[in-house]
Design a protein around this motif. Structure first.
Motif, PDB file in Angstrom:
ATOM      1  N   PHE A   1       0.839  -1.356   0.109  1.00 13.12           N
ATOM      2  CA  PHE A   1       0.010   0.105  -0.054  1.00 13.12           C
ATOM      3  C   PHE A   1       0.947   1.378   0.148  1.00 13.12           C
ATOM      4  CE2 PHE A   1      -2.338   3.271   1.886  1.00 13.12           C
ATOM      5  CZ  PHE A   1      -3.587   3.458   1.403  1.00 13.12           C
ATOM      6  N   ALA A   2       1.938   1.368   0.834  1.00 12.76           N
ATOM      7  CA  ALA A   2       2.844   2.507   0.894  1.00 12.76           C
ATOM      8  C   ALA A   2       3.397   2.840  -0.644  1.00 12.76           C
ATOM      9  CB  ALA A   2       3.991   2.046   1.803  1.00 12.76           C
ATOM     10  N   ASP A   3       3.492   1.814  -1.460  1.00 17.07           N
ATOM     11  CA  ASP A   3       3.955   2.047  -2.848  1.00 17.07           C
ATOM     12  C   ASP A   3       3.072   2.628  -3.690  1.00 17.07           C
ATOM     13  OD1 ASP A   3       6.461   0.703  -2.126  1.00 17.07           O
ATOM     14  OD2 ASP A   3       5.562  -1.138  -2.656  1.00 17.07           O
ATOM     15  N   VAL A   4       1.742   2.725  -3.383  1.00 18.67           N
ATOM     16  CA  VAL A   4       0.569   3.151  -4.352  1.00 18.67           C
ATOM     17  C   VAL A   4      -0.452   4.281  -3.631  1.00 18.67           C
ATOM     18  CG1 VAL A   4       0.584   1.011  -5.490  1.00 18.67           C
ATOM     19  CG2 VAL A   4      -1.204   1.504  -3.839  1.00 18.67           C
ATOM     20  N   ALA A   5      -0.008   4.404  -2.425  1.00 17.70           N
ATOM     21  CA  ALA A   5      -0.853   5.464  -1.740  1.00 17.70           C
ATOM     22  C   ALA A   5      -0.803   6.865  -2.268  1.00 17.70           C
ATOM     23  CB  ALA A   5      -0.121   5.541  -0.264  1.00 17.70           C
ATOM     24  N   GLU A   6       0.418   7.286  -2.767  1.00 18.33           N
ATOM     25  CA  GLU A   6       0.338   8.608  -3.401  1.00 18.33           C
ATOM     26  C   GLU A   6      -0.645   8.787  -4.503  1.00 18.33           C
ATOM     27  OE1 GLU A   6       3.455  12.171  -5.042  1.00 18.33           O
ATOM     28  OE2 GLU A   6       4.100  10.234  -4.146  1.00 18.33           O
ATOM     29  N   ASP A   7      -0.439   7.682  -5.372  1.00 19.46           N
ATOM     30  CA  ASP A   7      -1.295   7.705  -6.509  1.00 19.46           C
ATOM     31  C   ASP A   7      -2.419   7.516  -6.231  1.00 19.46           C
ATOM     32  OD1 ASP A   7       0.897   7.878  -8.187  1.00 19.46           O
ATOM     33  OD2 ASP A   7       1.148   5.830  -8.620  1.00 19.46           O
ATOM     34  N   PHE A   8      -2.902   6.672  -5.225  1.00 16.48           N
ATOM     35  CA  PHE A   8      -4.536   6.567  -4.765  1.00 16.48           C
ATOM     36  C   PHE A   8      -5.054   7.785  -4.166  1.00 16.48           C
ATOM     37  CE2 PHE A   8      -7.025   5.441  -1.164  1.00 16.48           C
ATOM     38  CZ  PHE A   8      -8.086   5.073  -1.690  1.00 16.48           C
ATOM     39  N   LEU A   9      -4.461   8.243  -3.606  1.00 13.70           N
ATOM     40  CA  LEU A   9      -4.911   9.786  -2.818  1.00 13.70           C
ATOM     41  C   LEU A   9      -4.991  10.699  -3.772  1.00 13.70           C
ATOM     42  CD1 LEU A   9      -2.755   9.786   0.708  1.00 13.70           C
ATOM     43  CD2 LEU A   9      -5.413   9.212   0.041  1.00 13.70           C
ATOM     44  N   LYS A  10      -4.105  10.688  -4.886  1.00 14.73           N
ATOM     45  CA  LYS A  10      -4.232  11.755  -5.899  1.00 14.73           C
ATOM     46  C   LYS A  10      -5.618  11.437  -6.815  1.00 14.73           C
ATOM     47  CE  LYS A  10      -1.911  13.528  -9.802  1.00 14.73           C
ATOM     48  NZ  LYS A  10      -0.488  13.537 -10.737  1.00 14.73           N
TER      49      LYS A  10
ATOM     50  N   ASP B   1     -10.009  13.473   4.990  1.00 11.40           N
ATOM     51  CA  ASP B   1      -9.070  14.768   4.779  1.00 11.40           C
ATOM     52  C   ASP B   1      -8.981  14.753   3.333  1.00 11.40           C
ATOM     53  OD1 ASP B   1      -8.941  15.090   7.609  1.00 11.40           O
ATOM     54  OD2 ASP B   1      -6.971  13.929   7.493  1.00 11.40           O
ATOM     55  N   HIS B   2      -9.275  13.888   2.698  1.00  8.70           N
ATOM     56  CA  HIS B   2      -9.163  13.994   1.078  1.00  8.70           C
ATOM     57  C   HIS B   2     -10.273  14.100   0.173  1.00  8.70           C
ATOM     58  CE1 HIS B   2      -4.708  13.148   1.632  1.00  8.70           C
ATOM     59  NE2 HIS B   2      -5.194  12.527   2.693  1.00  8.70           N
ATOM     60  N   CYS B   3     -11.482  13.753   0.931  1.00  9.27           N
ATOM     61  CA  CYS B   3     -12.804  13.589   0.130  1.00  9.27           C
ATOM     62  C   CYS B   3     -13.857  13.253   1.168  1.00  9.27           C
ATOM     63  CB  CYS B   3     -12.760  12.199  -0.772  1.00  9.27           C
ATOM     64  SG  CYS B   3     -12.140  10.819  -0.077  1.00  9.27           S
ATOM     65  N   THR B   4     -15.122  13.243   0.649  1.00 11.20           N
ATOM     66  CA  THR B   4     -16.030  12.733   1.535  1.00 11.20           C
ATOM     67  C   THR B   4     -16.688  11.564   0.994  1.00 11.20           C
ATOM     68  OG1 THR B   4     -17.771  14.161  -0.386  1.00 11.20           O
ATOM     69  CG2 THR B   4     -17.146  15.357   1.270  1.00 11.20           C
ATOM     70  N   VAL B   5     -17.680  11.140   1.565  1.00  8.44           N
ATOM     71  CA  VAL B   5     -18.127   9.793   1.610  1.00  8.44           C
ATOM     72  C   VAL B   5     -19.401   9.821   1.851  1.00  8.44           C
ATOM     73  CG1 VAL B   5     -17.923   7.491   2.704  1.00  8.44           C
ATOM     74  CG2 VAL B   5     -15.718   8.833   2.518  1.00  8.44           C
TER      75      VAL B   5
ATOM     76  N   PHE C   1     -10.513   0.339   6.910  1.00 14.57           N
ATOM     77  CA  PHE C   1      -9.292  -0.510   6.353  1.00 14.57           C
ATOM     78  C   PHE C   1      -8.553   0.678   5.734  1.00 14.57           C
ATOM     79  CE2 PHE C   1     -11.119  -4.797   7.122  1.00 14.57           C
ATOM     80  CZ  PHE C   1     -10.100  -5.263   7.351  1.00 14.57           C
ATOM     81  N   ILE C   2      -9.043   1.515   4.872  1.00 14.70           N
ATOM     82  CA  ILE C   2      -8.170   2.744   4.208  1.00 14.70           C
ATOM     83  C   ILE C   2      -7.281   3.408   5.420  1.00 14.70           C
ATOM     84  CG2 ILE C   2      -7.995   4.405   2.726  1.00 14.70           C
ATOM     85  CD1 ILE C   2     -10.245   3.277   1.278  1.00 14.70           C
ATOM     86  N   ASN C   3      -8.235   3.634   6.551  1.00 11.72           N
ATOM     87  CA  ASN C   3      -7.609   4.659   7.375  1.00 11.72           C
ATOM     88  C   ASN C   3      -6.657   4.037   8.232  1.00 11.72           C
ATOM     89  OD1 ASN C   3      -8.807   7.223   6.853  1.00 11.72           O
ATOM     90  ND2 ASN C   3     -10.670   6.446   8.125  1.00 11.72           N
ATOM     91  N   HIS C   4      -6.869   2.400   8.392  1.00  2.00           N
ATOM     92  CA  HIS C   4      -5.657   1.945   9.186  1.00  2.00           C
ATOM     93  C   HIS C   4      -4.463   1.734   8.194  1.00  2.00           C
ATOM     94  CE1 HIS C   4      -4.054  -1.504  11.417  1.00  2.00           C
ATOM     95  NE2 HIS C   4      -3.862  -2.223  10.254  1.00  2.00           N
ATOM     96  N   GLU C   5      -4.633   1.696   7.105  1.00  4.69           N
ATOM     97  CA  GLU C   5      -3.596   1.498   6.011  1.00  4.69           C
ATOM     98  C   GLU C   5      -2.673   3.015   6.037  1.00  4.69           C
ATOM     99  OE1 GLU C   5      -1.931  -0.903   4.495  1.00  4.69           O
ATOM    100  OE2 GLU C   5      -3.871  -2.451   4.411  1.00  4.69           O
ATOM    101  N   LEU C   6      -3.220   3.930   6.122  1.00  5.39           N
ATOM    102  CA  LEU C   6      -2.951   5.439   6.107  1.00  5.39           C
ATOM    103  C   LEU C   6      -2.234   5.677   7.594  1.00  5.39           C
ATOM    104  CD1 LEU C   6      -5.575   7.445   4.506  1.00  5.39           C
ATOM    105  CD2 LEU C   6      -3.553   6.764   3.669  1.00  5.39           C
ATOM    106  N   SER C   7      -2.647   4.817   8.547  1.00  6.14           N
ATOM    107  CA  SER C   7      -2.020   5.161   9.748  1.00  6.14           C
ATOM    108  C   SER C   7      -0.538   4.357   9.857  1.00  6.14           C
ATOM    109  CB  SER C   7      -3.020   4.610  11.001  1.00  6.14           C
ATOM    110  OG  SER C   7      -3.109   3.366  10.854  1.00  6.14           O
TER     111      SER C   7
END
Length: 242
Positions: free
Chosen positions: A70-79, A114-118, A97-103
């Motif tokens: 996940f760390a390898d793709v996190a920037e592209d995903f968030l973009k 912080d990046h979008c609404t849900v 799960f996504i917030n766990h990965e970000l943590s």
């Protein structure tokens, strides 16, 4: 309006027990139209996948051996999702799960919110169809969305199916404008030109109801009032109304 329909597959059910995301699938809608842009990635979770989870999605530990983390793709995903409204079925599961990965990245990326609404389509479906099954398969049957290719869960396939279900569930409308071809181009990211009316156009005719039509309308309102209440007649009776 930009929306990202998102789904994930995981090693198990609880991030608090160390379970991880192994697949992310996203499809983009702009002005309620598919743009055919997507984000799709399998991920190496650095742990074993529960047997029960494999039965659901069919993704094996061996298949993920050479996949990025996940760390390898996190920037592209968030973009890809930044600034959009995420459309997710049972959103707390995927968001958790996504917030766990970000943590696990150290906190520098913040939380998903912080990046979008849900928007949670499960909550929406429960409001529209209380007391009924509202999983994705049930909604496909209800809205006649083809899910014949869904023998196993898959993040990208489920996101594509959910996008169609969401559009049907919220009115079946795929564009917020009336012009077909121009709206399609706008949905693909292009700007729709403003079509201005000619200044010398003839005025629109005003057709007033005849006396007979007004009397028929009044009789219909009185029928409604006799059956219970009629807001139109109640408003007419308010002081100061004319």
């Amino acid at each position: 309006m930009r929306q990202i329909v998102l789904d994930t597959e995981t090693t198990g059910l609880e991030p608090s027990q160390g379970h991880r995301i192994i697949e992310i699938g996203c499809v983009e809608l702009v002005n309620r139209r598919h743009t055919r842009r997507s984000f799709h990635q399998y991920l190496q979770p650095d742990r074993e996948i529960d047997e029960g989870a494999i039965e659901v999605h069919g993704i094996t530990n061996e298949f993920l051996t050479d996949k990025p983390r996940f760390a390898d793709v996190a920037e592209d995903f968030l973009k890809f999702i930044s600034g959009a409204e995420l459309v997710i079925h049972n959103a707390p599961f995927d968001v958790g799960f996504i917030n766990h990965e970000l943590s696990l990245l150290g906190g520098g990326q913040g939380r998903l919110e912080d990046h979008c609404t849900v928007l949670d389509t499960l909550e929406l479906a429960r409001r529209l169809h209380p007391g009924q099954k509202n999983n994705l398969d049930a909604l496909c049957r209800r809205y006649e969305v083809d899910n014949s290719n869904r023998e196993l869960h898959g993040a990208l396939l489920d996101a594509e199916i959910l996008a169609d279900v969401y559009l049907h569930m919220t009115g079946g409308q795929t564009s917020l404008t009336l012009e077909g071809r121009e709206a399609e181009q706008a949905g693909q990211g292009g700007a729709q030109a403003i079509r201005r009316l000619a200044a010398d156009r003839p005025p629109l005719p005003v057709l007033r109801a005849s006396t007979t039509e007004c009397e028929a309308h009044r009789r219909y309102l009185e029928t409604l009032a006799a059956a219970g209440s009629c807001a139109w007649l109640e408003l007419e009776s308010l002081p100061g109304d004319s």
